[in-house]
Design a protein around this motif. Structure first.
Motif, mmCIF file in Angstrom:
data_model
loop_
_atom_site.group_PDB
_atom_site.id
_atom_site.type_symbol
_atom_site.label_atom_id
_atom_site.label_comp_id
_atom_site.label_asym_id
_atom_site.label_seq_id
_atom_site.Cartn_x
_atom_site.Cartn_y
_atom_site.Cartn_z
ATOM 1 N N LEU A 180 17.633 5.853 -9.575
ATOM 2 C CA LEU A 180 17.373 4.680 -9.978
ATOM 3 C C LEU A 180 16.695 3.791 -8.901
ATOM 4 O O LEU A 180 15.597 3.162 -9.018
ATOM 5 C CB LEU A 180 18.662 3.631 -9.940
ATOM 6 N N ASN A 181 17.632 4.302 -7.741
ATOM 7 C CA ASN A 181 16.487 3.543 -6.232
ATOM 8 C C ASN A 181 15.210 4.377 -5.265
ATOM 9 O O ASN A 181 14.623 3.590 -5.390
ATOM 10 C CB ASN A 181 17.418 3.710 -5.241
ATOM 11 N N THR A 182 15.375 5.837 -6.156
ATOM 12 C CA THR A 182 13.665 6.376 -5.788
ATOM 13 C C THR A 182 13.296 5.702 -7.149
ATOM 14 O O THR A 182 11.409 5.575 -6.339
ATOM 15 C CB THR A 182 14.388 8.032 -5.736
ATOM 16 N N ILE A 183 13.642 5.469 -8.280
ATOM 17 C CA ILE A 183 12.227 4.830 -8.741
ATOM 18 C C ILE A 183 12.341 3.485 -8.138
ATOM 19 O O ILE A 183 10.451 3.701 -8.098
ATOM 20 C CB ILE A 183 12.529 5.179 -10.553
ATOM 21 N N LYS A 184 12.829 2.879 -8.483
ATOM 22 C CA LYS A 184 13.115 1.219 -7.558
ATOM 23 C C LYS A 184 11.979 1.739 -6.055
ATOM 24 O O LYS A 184 10.760 1.102 -6.119
ATOM 25 C CB LYS A 184 13.767 1.100 -7.427
ATOM 26 N N LYS A 185 11.964 2.037 -4.961
ATOM 27 C CA LYS A 185 11.440 2.744 -3.701
ATOM 28 C C LYS A 185 9.544 2.919 -4.648
ATOM 29 O O LYS A 185 8.673 2.165 -3.858
ATOM 30 C CB LYS A 185 12.321 2.863 -3.123
ATOM 31 N N LYS A 186 9.569 3.998 -5.287
ATOM 32 C CA LYS A 186 8.411 4.549 -5.741
ATOM 33 C C LYS A 186 7.615 3.434 -6.091
ATOM 34 O O LYS A 186 6.046 3.275 -5.927
ATOM 35 C CB LYS A 186 8.452 5.415 -6.810
ATOM 36 N N TYR A 187 7.835 1.996 -7.270
ATOM 37 C CA TYR A 187 7.136 0.809 -8.122
ATOM 38 C C TYR A 187 6.894 0.563 -7.109
ATOM 39 O O TYR A 187 6.007 0.179 -7.341
ATOM 40 C CB TYR A 187 8.273 0.339 -8.952
ATOM 41 N N LEU A 188 7.874 -0.111 -6.151
ATOM 42 C CA LEU A 188 7.641 -1.116 -5.253
ATOM 43 C C LEU A 188 6.939 -0.454 -4.009
ATOM 44 O O LEU A 188 5.872 -1.210 -3.350
ATOM 45 C CB LEU A 188 8.662 -1.722 -4.006
ATOM 46 N N ASP A 189 6.952 1.066 -3.659
ATOM 47 C CA ASP A 189 5.880 0.967 -2.582
ATOM 48 C C ASP A 189 4.543 0.887 -3.562
ATOM 49 O O ASP A 189 2.802 0.782 -2.713
ATOM 50 C CB ASP A 189 5.867 2.229 -2.371
ATOM 51 N N GLU A 190 4.173 1.358 -4.262
ATOM 52 C CA GLU A 190 2.724 1.573 -4.972
ATOM 53 C C GLU A 190 2.439 0.461 -5.443
ATOM 54 O O GLU A 190 1.107 0.274 -6.437
ATOM 55 C CB GLU A 190 3.523 2.619 -6.531
ATOM 56 N N LYS A 191 2.808 -0.484 -5.814
ATOM 57 C CA LYS A 191 2.436 -1.804 -5.476
ATOM 58 C C LYS A 191 0.603 -2.792 -5.011
ATOM 59 O O LYS A 191 1.085 -2.275 -3.831
ATOM 60 C CB LYS A 191 3.636 -3.133 -5.806
ATOM 61 N N THR A 192 0.114 -3.572 -5.246
ATOM 62 C CA THR A 192 -0.517 -3.649 -4.931
ATOM 63 C C THR A 192 -1.183 -4.382 -4.501
ATOM 64 O O THR A 192 -0.078 -5.600 -5.221
ATOM 65 C CB THR A 192 -2.537 -3.750 -5.787
ATOM 66 N N ASP A 193 -1.238 -5.297 -3.229
ATOM 67 C CA ASP A 193 -1.247 -6.199 -1.972
ATOM 68 C C ASP A 193 -2.738 -6.519 -1.741
ATOM 69 O O ASP A 193 -3.152 -4.934 -1.971
ATOM 70 C CB ASP A 193 -0.727 -5.722 -0.130
ATOM 71 N N VAL A 194 -2.815 -6.974 -1.435
ATOM 72 C CA VAL A 194 -4.333 -7.995 -1.045
ATOM 73 C C VAL A 194 -4.291 -8.424 0.137
ATOM 74 O O VAL A 194 -3.558 -8.862 0.942
ATOM 75 C CB VAL A 194 -4.543 -8.681 -2.175
ATOM 76 N N CYS A 195 -5.115 -7.879 0.777
ATOM 77 C CA CYS A 195 -5.303 -8.702 2.116
ATOM 78 C C CYS A 195 -7.621 -8.385 2.390
ATOM 79 O O CYS A 195 -7.776 -8.232 1.809
ATOM 80 C CB CYS A 195 -5.456 -6.712 3.459
ATOM 81 N N VAL A 196 -7.199 -10.000 3.056
ATOM 82 C CA VAL A 196 -8.853 -10.918 3.201
ATOM 83 C C VAL A 196 -8.764 -10.989 4.734
ATOM 84 O O VAL A 196 -8.106 -11.190 5.471
ATOM 85 C CB VAL A 196 -8.724 -11.800 2.578
ATOM 86 N N ILE A 197 -9.834 -9.793 5.134
ATOM 87 C CA ILE A 197 -10.557 -10.521 6.774
ATOM 88 C C ILE A 197 -11.529 -10.817 6.588
ATOM 89 O O ILE A 197 -12.819 -10.912 5.879
ATOM 90 C CB ILE A 197 -10.605 -8.513 7.131
ATOM 91 N N LEU A 198 -11.835 -11.934 7.647
ATOM 92 C CA LEU A 198 -12.981 -12.845 7.253
ATOM 93 C C LEU A 198 -12.825 -13.026 9.455
ATOM 94 O O LEU A 198 -12.015 -12.410 10.153
ATOM 95 C CB LEU A 198 -12.453 -14.327 8.000
#
Length: 669
Positions: A180-198
């Motif tokens: 369960l934790n492996t699946i959870k970690k994989k899910y969290l690791d593959e979530k998309t973060d957004v970065c804006v560079i100015l």
């Protein structure tokens, strides 16, 4: 079964009724005469026999009930034992001292051949801290790692024999949550973060370069951004000439943090003929429920980075901001377009409401009061009622306020207390907050909930606490002071600015104080604002005299400086435990004087001020005192910052300051 039970109950009831009937008959027979004596004796004997039968039957019945209960208990014990042995989850029973008394087959598979009977459970499972188990009186719940498996351990303390007061056992149930934790970690690791560079100062950098080298600057910055991304699985797009957006998997964020966002340093060090160093700001949104929410977080993070002067990375998740970088001073912007736009919007707000109330921070200094006084003149010129909220203030500010009241009749009602402001501010009021953006530091935070429109004008680097729901925000951390910002606004707020000499001197004093006599954070626009005020009759000698202190203040300041000590080679800290009037002013002046000592790059003064303990921090720019004091709940600028504490002693605050300095230096290294 139910029918037999009904029959027996009625039989017992009939026997009981019959025996009493026989007794009554025997009594009546005895009364009829001696000739019926034998019949009465016979009836009496029958009565006694019935009583005996009833007693014997009840005893038999009680024995049946006891036998049934014993059988039931035996069945329950058998079922309980069978459930424990065949329980689908691993289970251990241990004594309070940690010795294992029993475990089922499922747990035996976990330890695979090891014997735990009468051994301490921690001898085999080292990650299980038995003292943590004993501390959890109302329900055991902890996580244990054993042989690369993660287990959620739950249980409770039981008393198997109520007759034995000191005998307790602990039942522990083990749930394997590795998958369960492996699946959870994989899910969290593959979530998309957004970065804006100015690129913070794109126009200024390009204007400082030759035409032939401008393309090289753009390509170098783009190259460094691509190299910084490295092996991250994501999408980088250039939205505008100075703005990029980067979508990446969450697992790559830790690498960026470990590298301390080295992209900031690489861009800042570019030198290909540009007279102005290029800096960038990075805003990252993570931890949101969707990509859209992370996009919103990234924009909030970028706004925070820009509000703190740029040249830094800010990460925003669902609960907090995290800051990285911030090593350079704010760069002054040459354009005044924003001042003109803000002035126009402010004029529209003023004319659309009934009155205007101006509020600064608690214990206002000359910058806060000077900005409020200057802005009040702009409102008066528009013909609207205006008030300045003024609570307890220093000796210098008090002199200016009194001079304003004595200068004209219209100024007698200009200054109101925070309590009086509660009666004036309403839905048709424009509340202008100057020289602070933190609600908790304003003179009366309740006014923020009552005002119809809120305008914010401030120059401090942005903190995590910020006034929300503002109709208009003019927040420029590059500015030397709020008085400088108001001086620019006044030139666009009305075609004919009619500042009085005293009003101009109050604003000039605000600039003078925040720049430390035009030394810190002084740019071209600072001198332009000073020149504008000088044209309205500012007497620089009179301004200098505003900051004169009496002999007691001078002695207090000298005493604080004399108590200073070097906590590092170039950081001085002074602690004052003696009572002193106008403690905030004295502490700030003492911190300024400590910077005049050879070898001091940063100074901190700690002093008692009523119920609070204050820290005043100063720096030449080598150390970011704002970042240091933010760790303690304070804020300010890179070279000028402060913090205050309640329910703490001076020595306790000193220890916290030293820890914050050590933490800041370790992060910087």
């Amino acid at each position: 079964m139910k029918k037999n039970k009904w029959y027996l109950n009625n039989l017992y009831r009939a026997i009981s009724v019959a025996q009493w009937c026989v007794l009554v008959c025997a009594f009546l027979t005895f009364l009829t005469g001696p000739e019926q004596l034998w019949l009465a004796i016979a009836e009496t004997v029958l009565f006694l026999v019935l009583i005996l039968l009833n007693v014997l039957e009840r005893k038999r019945r009680d024995l049946d009930v006891k036998e049934y209960m014993q059988t039931l208990n035996d069945h329950m014990d058998t079922a309980t034992k069978d459930s424990l042995v065949n329980f689908p989850f691993p289970m251990v029973v241990a004594h309070l001292d940690g010795r294992v008394s029993w475990y089922n087959q499922s747990f035996a598979k976990i330890i695979s051949g090891e014997s735990l009977f009468e051994r301490h459970i921690s001898d085999i499972i080292e990650d299980l801290n038995w003292s943590d188990v004993l501390r959890m009186q109302e329900g055991i719940s902890l996580t244990v790692v054993y042989r690369q498996h993660q287990y959620s351990v739950m249980g409770n303390i039981i008393k198997p024999d109520p007759k034995r007061d000191n005998e307790y056992l602990i039942l522990l149930y083990w749930l394997d949550e590795t998958e369960l934790n492996t699946i959870k970690k994989k899910y969290l690791d593959e979530k998309t973060d957004v970065c804006v560079i100015l690129i913070d100062n794109y126009d200024d950098v390009m204007n400082s370069m030759e035409e032939s080298t401008k393309p090289q600057m753009s390509s170098l910055i783009a190259k460094y951004i691509h190299e910084w991304i490295g092996d991250a699985k994501g999408i980088l797009k250039k939205l505008e000439r100075d703005r990029y957006i980067f979508l990446f998997e969450h697992k790559d964020l830790d690498r960026f943090i470990e590298q301390k966002f080295e992209l900031l340093d690489r861009v800042r060090e570019i030198s290909i003929g540009n007279k102005t160093p290029a800096t960038i700001s990075i805003g990252i949104g993570t931890g949101g429920e969707s990509i859209a929410q992370n996009d919103e977080y990234s924009r909030m993070a970028l706004d925070m980075a820009l509000g703190r002067g740029g040249d830094q990375a800010v990460i925003r998740d669902d609960s907090q901001f995290r800051f990285y970088g911030g090593k350079t001073k704010e760069h002054e912007k040459s354009t005044r377009v924003k001042s003109r736009v803000v002035a126009y919007a402010l004029r529209q707000l003023i004319m659309s409401e009934e009155n205007v109330v101006i509020m600064g921070h608690k214990s206002p200094d000359m910058d806060s009061m000077g900005a409020a006084i200057g802005l009040s003149r702009g409102v008066k010129n528009r013909g609207k009622p205006v008030y300045i909220v003024c609570g307890e203030c220093s000796h210098t500010v008090s002199k200016v306020v009194q001079a304003m009241k004595d200068s004209s009749e219209e100024n007698k009602g200009l200054f109101i207390t925070p309590e009086e402001a509660n009666q004036i501010v309403g839905e048709n009021t424009v509340l202008v907050v100057v020289d602070t953006h933190r609600p908790s530091l304003t003179e009366n935070p309740e006014l923020l909930k009552k005002a119809g429109e809120i305008v914010l004008i401030d120059h401090h680097r942005r903190s995590t606490e910020f006034i929300e729901n503002c109709s208009l925000v003019y927040h420029e951390p590059y500015a030397s002071s709020t008085s400088e910002m108001v001086a620019e606004l006044l030139q666009y707020l009305d075609n004919k600015v009619a500042l009085t000499k005293l009003e101009a001197e109050a604003m000039y004093a605000g600039i003078y104080m925040d720049t430390k006599n035009f030394t810190f954070k002084t740019g071209v626009r600072t001198f332009d604002a000073a020149s504008f005020l000088r044209k309205h009759g500012v007497d620089t000698v009179a301004v200098k005299k505003m900051f004169q202190s009496d002999l007691a203040h001078y002695n207090s300041r000298a005493h604080i400086v004399g108590n200073a000590e070097f906590v590092r080679d170039d950081i001085a800290v002074a602690v004052n435990t003696e009572p002193v009037s106008d403690a905030p002013i004295v502490a700030a002046q003492a911190a300024d004087e400590l910077l005049g000592i050879e070898g001091v790059e940063a100074s901190f003064v700690i002093t008692q001020s009523g119920d609070a303990v204050l820290i005043s921090g100063r720096s030449w720019g080598g150390y970011n005192v704002q970042v240091i004091l933010e760790k303690l709940g304070g804020g300010g600028h890179m070279t000028v910052a402060g913090a205050q504490f309640y329910d703490s002693t001076v020595q306790e605050v000193r220890e916290r300051l030293l820890s914050a300095i050590d933490e800041y230096i370790s992060e910087r290294e």
